[in-house]
Scaffold this motif. Structure first.
Motif, mmCIF file in Angstrom:
data_model
loop_
_atom_site.group_PDB
_atom_site.id
_atom_site.type_symbol
_atom_site.label_atom_id
_atom_site.label_comp_id
_atom_site.label_asym_id
_atom_site.label_seq_id
_atom_site.Cartn_x
_atom_site.Cartn_y
_atom_site.Cartn_z
ATOM 1 N N ALA A 128 1.055 -80.625 -22.833
ATOM 2 C CA ALA A 128 -0.275 -80.466 -22.231
ATOM 3 C C ALA A 128 -1.140 -79.546 -23.083
ATOM 4 O O ALA A 128 -2.328 -79.810 -23.286
ATOM 5 N N ILE A 129 -0.567 -78.476 -23.600
ATOM 6 C CA ILE A 129 -1.306 -77.544 -24.467
ATOM 7 C C ILE A 129 -1.735 -78.260 -25.752
ATOM 8 O O ILE A 129 -2.878 -78.138 -26.191
ATOM 9 N N ILE A 130 -0.821 -79.007 -26.342
ATOM 10 C CA ILE A 130 -1.134 -79.737 -27.573
ATOM 11 C C ILE A 130 -2.244 -80.759 -27.307
ATOM 12 O O ILE A 130 -3.194 -80.870 -28.083
ATOM 13 N N ALA A 131 -2.161 -81.473 -26.200
ATOM 14 C CA ALA A 131 -3.186 -82.467 -25.857
ATOM 15 C C ALA A 131 -4.534 -81.785 -25.648
ATOM 16 O O ALA A 131 -5.573 -82.285 -26.102
ATOM 17 N N ALA A 132 -4.536 -80.638 -24.977
ATOM 18 C CA ALA A 132 -5.788 -79.906 -24.743
ATOM 19 C C ALA A 132 -6.383 -79.431 -26.064
ATOM 20 O O ALA A 132 -7.594 -79.542 -26.288
ATOM 21 N N ASN A 133 -5.555 -78.918 -26.946
ATOM 22 C CA ASN A 133 -6.027 -78.470 -28.260
ATOM 23 C C ASN A 133 -6.570 -79.634 -29.079
ATOM 24 O O ASN A 133 -7.566 -79.492 -29.794
ATOM 25 N N ASP A 134 -5.928 -80.787 -28.985
ATOM 26 C CA ASP A 134 -6.419 -81.977 -29.680
ATOM 27 C C ASP A 134 -7.811 -82.366 -29.176
ATOM 28 O O ASP A 134 -8.694 -82.707 -29.958
ATOM 29 N N GLU A 135 -7.996 -82.302 -27.860
ATOM 30 C CA GLU A 135 -9.296 -82.637 -27.270
ATOM 31 C C GLU A 135 -10.367 -81.660 -27.734
ATOM 32 O O GLU A 135 -11.475 -82.052 -28.069
ATOM 33 N N VAL A 136 -10.023 -80.382 -27.760
ATOM 34 C CA VAL A 136 -10.969 -79.366 -28.237
ATOM 35 C C VAL A 136 -11.321 -79.643 -29.697
ATOM 36 O O VAL A 136 -12.489 -79.571 -30.089
ATOM 37 N N GLY A 137 -10.329 -79.989 -30.488
ATOM 38 C CA GLY A 137 -10.583 -80.318 -31.893
ATOM 39 C C GLY A 137 -11.492 -81.516 -32.036
ATOM 40 O O GLY A 137 -12.412 -81.515 -32.869
ATOM 41 N N LYS A 138 -11.276 -82.535 -31.227
ATOM 42 C CA LYS A 138 -12.129 -83.728 -31.275
ATOM 43 C C LYS A 138 -13.563 -83.389 -30.881
ATOM 44 O O LYS A 138 -14.516 -83.857 -31.505
ATOM 45 N N ILE A 139 -13.697 -82.575 -29.847
ATOM 46 C CA ILE A 139 -15.035 -82.176 -29.400
ATOM 47 C C ILE A 139 -15.742 -81.364 -30.479
ATOM 48 O O ILE A 139 -16.918 -81.591 -30.775
ATOM 49 N N ASN A 140 -15.035 -80.424 -31.085
ATOM 50 C CA ASN A 140 -15.628 -79.615 -32.155
ATOM 51 C C ASN A 140 -16.042 -80.480 -33.341
ATOM 52 O O ASN A 140 -17.113 -80.289 -33.914
ATOM 53 N N PHE A 141 -15.197 -81.430 -33.709
ATOM 54 C CA PHE A 141 -15.519 -82.324 -34.816
ATOM 55 C C PHE A 141 -16.750 -83.156 -34.486
ATOM 56 O O PHE A 141 -17.668 -83.279 -35.298
ATOM 57 N N ALA A 142 -16.793 -83.711 -33.281
ATOM 58 C CA ALA A 142 -17.937 -84.528 -32.866
ATOM 59 C C ALA A 142 -19.203 -83.693 -32.835
ATOM 60 O O ALA A 142 -20.280 -84.151 -33.233
ATOM 61 N N HIS A 143 -19.093 -82.457 -32.390
ATOM 62 C CA HIS A 143 -20.242 -81.563 -32.337
ATOM 63 C C HIS A 143 -20.793 -81.305 -33.742
ATOM 64 O O HIS A 143 -21.990 -81.415 -33.981
ATOM 65 N N LYS A 144 -19.894 -80.967 -34.661
ATOM 66 C CA LYS A 144 -20.318 -80.708 -36.045
ATOM 67 C C LYS A 144 -20.920 -81.959 -36.666
ATOM 68 O O LYS A 144 -21.927 -81.898 -37.376
ATOM 69 N N GLU A 145 -20.300 -83.100 -36.407
ATOM 70 C CA GLU A 145 -20.809 -84.359 -36.942
ATOM 71 C C GLU A 145 -22.195 -84.661 -36.362
ATOM 72 O O GLU A 145 -23.095 -85.104 -37.068
ATOM 73 N N GLY A 146 -22.354 -84.401 -35.065
ATOM 74 C CA GLY A 146 -23.648 -84.620 -34.415
ATOM 75 C C GLY A 146 -24.726 -83.732 -35.000
ATOM 76 O O GLY A 146 -25.863 -84.171 -35.211
ATOM 77 N N ILE A 147 -24.378 -82.494 -35.269
ATOM 78 C CA ILE A 147 -25.342 -81.580 -35.885
ATOM 79 C C ILE A 147 -25.738 -82.088 -37.268
ATOM 80 O O ILE A 147 -26.921 -82.081 -37.622
ATOM 81 N N GLU A 148 -24.785 -82.532 -38.047
ATOM 82 C CA GLU A 148 -25.068 -83.032 -39.399
ATOM 83 C C GLU A 148 -25.969 -84.267 -39.348
ATOM 84 O O GLU A 148 -26.917 -84.383 -40.119
ATOM 85 N N VAL A 149 -25.667 -85.182 -38.437
ATOM 86 C CA VAL A 149 -26.499 -86.387 -38.297
ATOM 87 C C VAL A 149 -27.912 -85.987 -37.889
ATOM 88 O O VAL A 149 -28.897 -86.484 -38.442
ATOM 89 N N GLY A 150 -28.019 -85.066 -36.928
ATOM 90 C CA GLY A 150 -29.332 -84.597 -36.486
ATOM 91 C C GLY A 150 -30.108 -83.936 -37.613
ATOM 92 O O GLY A 150 -31.310 -84.140 -37.760
ATOM 93 N N ARG A 151 -29.415 -83.158 -38.427
ATOM 94 C CA ARG A 151 -30.053 -82.483 -39.556
ATOM 95 C C ARG A 151 -30.585 -83.518 -40.552
ATOM 96 O O ARG A 151 -31.726 -83.419 -41.004
ATOM 97 N N LYS A 152 -29.779 -84.522 -40.855
ATOM 98 C CA LYS A 152 -30.215 -85.551 -41.805
ATOM 99 C C LYS A 152 -31.405 -86.321 -41.263
ATOM 100 O O LYS A 152 -32.358 -86.606 -41.994
#
Length: 89
Positions: A14-38
Motif C-alpha cells: 500500500a505504501i509503495i502504491a501510494a508513493n507511485d501515485e504521488v510520483g505520477k501526480i508530480n510528473f504530470a504536474h511538472k509536465e503540465g507546467i512545461e506544456v503551459g510554459r511552451k
C-alpha cells in the motif's frame, strides 16, 4: 501491535502504491507546467508578431506614400482590416 507477514506485506504494498501515485501526480504536474510554459511562449510570440504587424501598418499609413492595396501586400492584412485600422487612428 504486531503484524503478521501477510499484513506487513500488504502494508508495504500500500505504501509503495501510494508513493507511485504521488510520483505520477508530480510528473504530470511538472509536465503540465512545461506544456503551459511552451504554450504561453507561443502565445506571447504570436501577440508580439501581431503588434509588430499592426505597428507596420500604422507606420505605412502615416507615411502617405503607399496605397491601401500596397500596404495589404506588404503586411498580409486585408484591405478591410487596413481601412479599420485607418479609422481608429
Amino acid at each position: 501491535m504486531t503484524w503478521t507477514e501477510v499484513e506487513y506485506n500488504a502494508y508495504e504494498d500500500a505504501i509503495i502504491a501510494a508513493n507511485d501515485e504521488v510520483g505520477k501526480i508530480n510528473f504530470a504536474h511538472k509536465e503540465g507546467i512545461e506544456v503551459g510554459r511552451k504554450e504561453g511562449i507561443e502565445v506571447g510570440i504570436e501577440e508580439g508578431e501581431a503588434k509588430n504587424k499592426l505597428a507596420t501598418v500604422k507606420n505605412l499609413l502615416s507615411m502617405n506614400e503607399f496605397s491601401i492595396d500596397k500596404i495589404s501586400q506588404i503586411t498580409g492584412f486585408t484591405v478591410d482590416q487596413i481601412n479599420q485600422i485607418k479609422k481608429t487612428n
